[in-house]
Write an enzyme that holds these catalytic residues in place. Structure first.
Site, PDB file in Angstrom:
ATOM      1  N   PHE A  93      18.419  14.701   6.476  1.00  0.00           N
ATOM      2  CA  PHE A  93      18.675  16.026   6.671  1.00  0.00           C
ATOM      3  C   PHE A  93      17.787  16.183   7.443  1.00  0.00           C
ATOM      4  O   PHE A  93      18.108  17.087   8.284  1.00  0.00           O
ATOM      5  CB  PHE A  93      17.689  16.271   5.317  1.00  0.00           C
ATOM      6  CG  PHE A  93      16.321  16.494   5.190  1.00  0.00           C
ATOM      7  CD1 PHE A  93      15.502  15.712   4.393  1.00  0.00           C
ATOM      8  CD2 PHE A  93      15.430  17.348   5.970  1.00  0.00           C
ATOM      9  CE1 PHE A  93      14.719  15.616   4.271  1.00  0.00           C
ATOM     10  CE2 PHE A  93      14.457  17.814   6.099  1.00  0.00           C
ATOM     11  CZ  PHE A  93      13.347  16.566   4.976  1.00  0.00           C
ATOM     12  N   LYS A  94      16.724  15.678   8.334  1.00  0.00           N
ATOM     13  CA  LYS A  94      15.474  15.679   9.769  1.00  0.00           C
ATOM     14  C   LYS A  94      16.603  15.774  10.808  1.00  0.00           C
ATOM     15  O   LYS A  94      15.975  16.519  11.634  1.00  0.00           O
ATOM     16  CB  LYS A  94      15.304  14.245   9.459  1.00  0.00           C
ATOM     17  CG  LYS A  94      13.631  14.538   8.311  1.00  0.00           C
ATOM     18  CD  LYS A  94      12.658  13.514   8.226  1.00  0.00           C
ATOM     19  CE  LYS A  94      11.719  13.828   7.467  1.00  0.00           C
ATOM     20  NZ  LYS A  94      12.367  13.236   6.251  1.00  0.00           N
ATOM     21  N   ASP A  95      17.505  15.439  10.847  1.00  0.00           N
ATOM     22  CA  ASP A  95      18.629  15.639  11.685  1.00  0.00           C
ATOM     23  C   ASP A  95      18.425  16.987  12.422  1.00  0.00           C
ATOM     24  O   ASP A  95      19.070  17.629  13.497  1.00  0.00           O
ATOM     25  CB  ASP A  95      20.261  14.672  11.995  1.00  0.00           C
ATOM     26  CG  ASP A  95      19.492  13.961  11.757  1.00  0.00           C
ATOM     27  OD1 ASP A  95      18.850  12.893  12.718  1.00  0.00           O
ATOM     28  OD2 ASP A  95      20.199  13.026  11.058  1.00  0.00           O
TER      29      ASP A  95
END
Ligand SMILES: *Cc1c(COP(=O)(O)O)cnc(C)c1O
Length: 444
Positions: A93-95
């Site tokens: 999810f950090k993208d």
């Protein structure tokens, strides 16, 4: 955004939380992810970017995702949904935040004719996401500190295989909390900070929290918000992702429960259960991106719980350096009004991966499995529960295969990851040595 950490060691927060009306939220129904992102974040941007620049940054940030919906919602069971946040370039999810930050940095730095040195600490996913977002950009060097031997092979390879000369992967002798502590030390060394133009993109960067607020809106609206209330369960480490949910709620999204899900490193669960915040030893788990004792964004939650009393929070952060602190009764009440919590053991996480595959034909990564397990315990049949799936199962193949016997394949667009050659530097857990390395190896 460009500074990351404030010079007094504290974290930035917005002076006021912008409000979206019932009608504003209702009008998001049927809009693209990018359009919802624009409407949710625009009120925070002021005149830093023109509308056109900001829309361009959003469009470029998500164009490389491997799913047209960006953050698709899958049904696991009656009233339980999985929000898939792993279709970006590094499969976590950090993208969502990092790809956007890369675009925003580039736009802001170009205009100012400035260069910066980004240094980040990672338990695995932030680092690869930062490298993916900044690789090859002109105005930026990116150095990533990760705990040697404590990240998965896919995570490591995503950091060590990019060929661009502005990318530097540093394997530190220590655990993630050591990486985070050395990073904080660098930011507090003002001479070094100014000399190299230090910039931070860790989850304490407010712009990252903001980018994560968007998918709370997009997913809730697709289940009928604002008419319908929804709840969220969030696999949690540094508290950035769950704090974004709290911001969504403060902006007006009707969220019923926000549930913090931890693995066996359950300091947040213990704290939210009223036992104070006291550090122990980090025990490596099969969900390594949540192996943490110092949850840096929790400071923001405390700030609101203490009625925005900065000196009270500074006092707690001081006590934390020597082991921990107790939360006042009033602040605890506020925290418990907003957040519930639960924990999943290693055995429970493993069993959940297998149970979800059997019941719903869905292969979960171990972090997402922690979330699903805790959500099952906490959810109320009358309110839809959305559990955030924070990484793709192929990012943690050993744990998934151990639980199910199934080896999760990488998506075709990155199937050559194991064939690329690696480039990294081993570094000691020592501030002076790290600073020397960065001085000597940055291009600008
Ligand atoms: C970073 C990460 C988490 C924890 O998110 P926080 O914002 O630090 O709470 C959970 N799962 C995965 C896969 C991650 O990469």
């Amino acid at each position: 955004m460009l500074t990351g950490l404030a010079r007094d060691g504290g974290l930035y927060v917005p002076a006021e939380i912008p409000q979206l009306s019932h009608a504003d939220i209702a009008a998001m129904a049927g809009q693209s992810y990018e359009e919802i992102a624009y409407r949710v974040m625009r009120p925070y941007v002021g005149d830093t970017f023109t509308d056109e620049e900001f829309r361009g940054c959003i469009d470029r940030a998500y164009a490389g995702f491997g799913h047209a919906a960006r953050a698709p919602l899958k049904q696991l069971d009656q009233g339980h949904f999985l929000l898939e946040l792993f279709h970006g370039p590094t499969l976590a999810f950090k993208d969502f935040a990092m790809q956007l930050i890369g675009q925003l940095f580039q736009t802001a730095l170009k205009r100012r004719g400035r260069k910066v040195t980004i240094v980040g600490a990672t338990s695995g996913d932030t680092g690869s996401a930062a490298i993916e977002a900044f690789r090859g950009l002109d105005n930026v060097d990116v150095f990533i500190l990760y705990p040697h031997g404590r990240v998965s092979e896919v995570q490591r390879r995503q950091m060590t295989t990019p060929v661009e000369s502005n990318v530097h992967a540093l394997a530190l002798e220590g655990d993630f909390d050591d990486c985070q502590a050395r990073l904080k030390d660098m930011f507090n060394d003002f001479e070094f900070r100014d000399e190299v133009g230090l910039a931070g993109v860790n989850s304490i960067n407010w712009a990252r929290v903001l980018a994560q607020v968007v998918y709370y809106f997009s997913s809730a609206v697709s289940l009928g918000a604002p008419q319908q209330k929804v709840s969220f369960t969030v696999p949690t480490g540094n508290f950035g992702d769950i704090f974004a949910g709290y911001i969504a709620k403060r902006m007006g999204l009707p969220i019923d429960k926000l549930v913090v899900a931890t693995n066996q490193n359950d300091i947040l669960h213990r704290c939210l259960s009223g036992q104070g915040y006291h550090k122990g030893d980090t025990i490596p788990s099969i969900s390594p991106s949540m192996d943490i004792q110092v949850s840096s964004n929790f400071e923001r939650a405390l700030f609101d719980a203490y009625d925005r009393d900065g000196s009270a929070v500074a006092q707690l952060m001081d006590e934390l350096k020597s082991g921990g602190f107790d939360v006042s009764q009033g602040a605890m009440q506020v925290l418990q009004d907003h957040y519930q919590s639960g924990r999943a053991s290693e055995a429970e996480t493993n069993a959940q991966i297998s149970a979800t595959l059997q019941a719903s034909a869905e292969l979960l990564c171990p972090h997402s499995a922690v979330g699903v397990k805790v959500a099952e315990e906490r959810r109320d049949p009358a309110v839809p529960m959305i559990t955030l799936a924070t990484a793709h199962p192929a990012k943690f193949p050993a744990a998934v295969e151990d639980a199910t016997g199934v080896h999760p394949p990488l998506p075709p667009r990155m199937s050559d990851l194991y064939d690329r050659s690696e480039r990294l530097t081993r570094v000691p857990n020592d501030l002076a040595a790290l600073e020397a390395h960065i001085r000597e190896n940055r291009a600008s």
